[in-house]
Design an enzyme around this catalytic site. Structure first.
Site, PDB file in Angstrom:
ATOM      1  N   ARG A  88      77.591  23.009  15.587  1.00 43.28           N
ATOM      2  CA  ARG A  88      78.794  24.002  15.708  1.00 43.28           C
ATOM      3  C   ARG A  88      78.860  24.507  13.997  1.00 43.28           C
ATOM      4  O   ARG A  88      78.225  24.171  13.439  1.00 43.28           O
ATOM      5  CB  ARG A  88      80.140  23.383  16.030  1.00 43.28           C
ATOM      6  CG  ARG A  88      80.178  21.818  15.976  1.00 43.28           C
ATOM      7  CD  ARG A  88      80.313  21.415  14.338  1.00 43.28           C
ATOM      8  NE  ARG A  88      81.386  22.167  13.779  1.00 43.28           N
ATOM      9  CZ  ARG A  88      81.497  22.423  12.388  1.00 43.28           C
ATOM     10  NH1 ARG A  88      80.435  21.993  11.490  1.00 43.28           N
ATOM     11  NH2 ARG A  88      82.421  23.264  12.024  1.00 43.28           N
ATOM     12  N   GLY A  89      79.833  25.592  14.256  1.00 43.16           N
ATOM     13  CA  GLY A  89      79.992  26.100  12.555  1.00 43.16           C
ATOM     14  C   GLY A  89      78.959  27.407  12.760  1.00 43.16           C
ATOM     15  O   GLY A  89      78.072  27.369  13.502  1.00 43.16           O
ATOM     16  N   ARG A 115      78.708  30.485  23.222  1.00 42.38           N
ATOM     17  CA  ARG A 115      80.087  30.740  22.801  1.00 42.38           C
ATOM     18  C   ARG A 115      80.568  32.099  22.253  1.00 42.38           C
ATOM     19  O   ARG A 115      79.430  32.793  21.705  1.00 42.38           O
ATOM     20  CB  ARG A 115      80.193  29.495  21.417  1.00 42.38           C
ATOM     21  CG  ARG A 115      80.107  27.987  21.670  1.00 42.38           C
ATOM     22  CD  ARG A 115      80.085  27.071  20.766  1.00 42.38           C
ATOM     23  NE  ARG A 115      81.813  27.156  20.489  1.00 42.38           N
ATOM     24  CZ  ARG A 115      82.471  26.857  19.305  1.00 42.38           C
ATOM     25  NH1 ARG A 115      81.691  25.985  18.326  1.00 42.38           N
ATOM     26  NH2 ARG A 115      83.882  26.614  19.142  1.00 42.38           N
ATOM     27  N   GLN A 137      87.106  18.550  13.055  1.00 41.15           N
ATOM     28  CA  GLN A 137      85.941  18.669  12.161  1.00 41.15           C
ATOM     29  C   GLN A 137      86.238  18.357  10.931  1.00 41.15           C
ATOM     30  O   GLN A 137      85.387  17.968  10.030  1.00 41.15           O
ATOM     31  CB  GLN A 137      85.623  20.523  12.461  1.00 41.15           C
ATOM     32  CG  GLN A 137      85.108  20.973  13.472  1.00 41.15           C
ATOM     33  CD  GLN A 137      86.132  21.182  14.635  1.00 41.15           C
ATOM     34  OE1 GLN A 137      87.378  20.982  14.909  1.00 41.15           O
ATOM     35  NE2 GLN A 137      85.841  22.270  15.620  1.00 41.15           N
ATOM     36  N   ASP A 154      84.376  32.690  11.291  1.00 44.93           N
ATOM     37  CA  ASP A 154      83.438  32.827  12.372  1.00 44.93           C
ATOM     38  C   ASP A 154      83.332  34.295  12.664  1.00 44.93           C
ATOM     39  O   ASP A 154      82.198  34.690  13.110  1.00 44.93           O
ATOM     40  CB  ASP A 154      84.127  32.281  13.642  1.00 44.93           C
ATOM     41  CG  ASP A 154      83.990  30.633  13.606  1.00 44.93           C
ATOM     42  OD1 ASP A 154      84.895  29.865  13.052  1.00 44.93           O
ATOM     43  OD2 ASP A 154      82.970  30.177  14.135  1.00 44.93           O
ATOM     44  N   LYS A 193      88.510  28.762  12.573  1.00 42.41           N
ATOM     45  CA  LYS A 193      89.344  27.585  13.250  1.00 42.41           C
ATOM     46  C   LYS A 193      90.830  27.764  13.664  1.00 42.41           C
ATOM     47  O   LYS A 193      91.327  27.880  12.873  1.00 42.41           O
ATOM     48  CB  LYS A 193      88.544  26.297  12.732  1.00 42.41           C
ATOM     49  CG  LYS A 193      89.339  25.063  13.422  1.00 42.41           C
ATOM     50  CD  LYS A 193      88.997  24.843  15.021  1.00 42.41           C
ATOM     51  CE  LYS A 193      87.555  25.339  15.094  1.00 42.41           C
ATOM     52  NZ  LYS A 193      87.251  25.484  16.586  1.00 42.41           N
TER      53      LYS A 193
HETATM   54  O1  MRU Z   1      84.322  25.423  16.616  1.00 41.92           O
HETATM   55  P1  MRU Z   1      83.479  25.184  15.354  1.00 41.92           P
HETATM   56  O2  MRU Z   1      83.419  23.800  14.959  1.00 41.92           O
HETATM   57  O3  MRU Z   1      82.039  25.955  15.659  1.00 41.92           O
HETATM   58  O4  MRU Z   1      84.388  26.105  14.451  1.00 41.92           O
HETATM   59  C1  MRU Z   1      83.670  26.045  13.070  1.00 41.92           C
HETATM   60  C2  MRU Z   1      84.874  27.114  12.117  1.00 41.92           C
HETATM   61  O5  MRU Z   1      85.628  27.321  12.498  1.00 41.92           O
HETATM   62  C3  MRU Z   1      84.110  27.322  10.782  1.00 41.92           C
HETATM   63  O6  MRU Z   1      85.322  27.241   9.976  1.00 41.92           O
HETATM   64  C4  MRU Z   1      83.381  28.394  10.630  1.00 41.92           C
HETATM   65  O7  MRU Z   1      82.485  28.388  11.819  1.00 41.92           O
HETATM   66  C5  MRU Z   1      82.658  28.717   9.286  1.00 41.92           C
HETATM   67  S1  MRU Z   1      81.294  27.537   9.267  1.00 41.92           S
HETATM   68  C6  MRU Z   1      80.748  28.050   7.679  1.00 41.92           C
END
Ligand code: MRU
Length: 347
Positions: free
Chosen positions: A47-48, A92, A195, A236, A247
């Site tokens: 994820r990320g 996603r 996270q 994102d 997030k």
């Molecule tokens: O749901 P996730 O864990 O994929 O969400 C991740 C985030 O919101 C991060 O802050 C974002 O992807 C930036 S990662 C460098």
């Protein structure tokens, strides 16, 4: 530089650190085809935003390798690459890096199947390496904004685990440490998926960087007590007017930072900017299983049968963003120049 990465590519197999099991267990899984990669993105093994993009690129490469092994010729190979990219795109919806990486992988490939598959594998490795280089550059640019002795509040995990390696928001933390600044991090736990508690705390603690975990509800109070120097988060998707999807909970942190006169920085590579998105209202927000809210680690924390809502992201309006830290440097409001930044990137 020795950079920790949540993915590995060896002998045509993609290895992913299973982030659902951290911090209690460090287990790697192997992906040999695009279906396994799509599932790993969907179930948040990986994820990320940037990490999802890099992983999806390898998913396309795996589809091409499998097609070439089965003797699929040029047109059939291209069809299978396209189908794999469609499958991965559906995994996603919010992180635009996924679609950016897939667009990079869809560019025409050679007619000879064996050569085409190798070409795509090399392209995926290139996207991964390039992401690490972008994060290191973000870290260097962002370090200049961090005073010695700073306490940086962050939300979610925008670290090595969320990227090809090094991280964006945590890249800024690492950049500051490499610039010999003393910093400590307040990590929001980041309910519901945790996270911050599970991942940010894990990777900073592993690197010997001081990190203090706080409940999400404690962030504003830490600011009121004068215990926060600045906020640095990842993204994102960034719209062309500077609105930032990240997030769920990020918007609340930005409002609190604004109220307390604290800088709110967003760290992201240009692959997180969406040239087709004029403002944050157009960003698709993922809705996840309400059970993520009703349960923690499988244990019910709410009455059976109660309703729950689980938007996975929110949008912070550009007016609350003090600066966006990119691999091309720091961009400050008004964010009218964002599109130019991307045009330069393509040239
Ligand atoms: O749901 P996730 O864990 O994929 O969400 C991740 C985030 O919101 C991060 O802050 C974002 O992807 C930036 S990662 C460098």
């Amino acid at each position: 530089m020795d950079v920790f990465s949540p993915l590995g590519w060896r002998d045509g197999v993609l290895h992913l650190l299973d982030q659902r099991r951290l911090p209690t267990e460090e287990r790697w899984i192997e992906c040999r085809d695009e279906a396994a990669v799509a599932e790993a993105i969907r179930d948040m093994t990986v994820r990320g935003a940037p990490a999802i993009g890099c992983t999806a690129a390898f998913g396309v490469a795996l589809a091409a390798l499998r097609a070439a092994e089965s003797g699929a010729g040029g047109p059939e190979l291209r069809r299978r690459v396209g189908a794999a990219a469609d499958l991965l795109a559906a995994a996603r919806p919010t992180a635009v890096n996924l679609f950016w990486a897939l667009a990079e992988m869809r560019r025409p490939v050679a007619d000879d199947p064996g050569h085409a598959a190798e070409e795509l594998a090399a392209r995926a490795v290139g996207i991964w390496r390039d992401d690490i280089a972008r994060c290191v550059a973000i870290g260097r640019a962002g370090a200049a904004l961090v005073p010695d002795g700073a306490t940086i509040l962050t939300h979610c995990n925008a670290g090595a685990l969320a990227t090809g390696g090094y991280g964006t928001a945590l890249g800024v933390v690492r950049g500051a440490v490499e610039a010999k600044k003393r910093v400590r991090v307040l990590a929001d736990e980041t309910r519901p998926f945790l996270q911050g508690a599970r991942l940010t705390a894990w990777e900073l603690h592993r690197d010997g960087i001081e990190v203090l975990l706080i409940a999400d509800g404690a962030a504003a109070w830490m600011m009121a007590r004068g215990e926060v120097t600045c906020v640095v988060v990842g993204a994102d998707r960034i719209a062309m007017n500077g609105d930032v999807a990240n997030k769920i909970g990020t918007y609340g942190v930005a409002l609190a930072a604004h109220e307390h006169g604290l800088p709110f920085y967003v760290a992201a590579p240009l692959s997180t900017f969406d040239p087709n998105c004029a403002h944050g209202g157009l960003i698709p927000i993922e809705e996840r299983d309400p059970d993520e809210v009703r349960r923690i680690a499988g244990i019910a924390i709410a009455p059976a049968g109660v309703g729950a809502l689980n938007p996975a992201f929110d949008v912070t309006p550009a007016k609350l963003v003090s600066a966006i830290i990119t691999e091309r440097g720091v961009v400050r409001p008004p964010f009218a120049s964002l599109r130019n930044l991307l045009t330069d990137e393509g040239s």
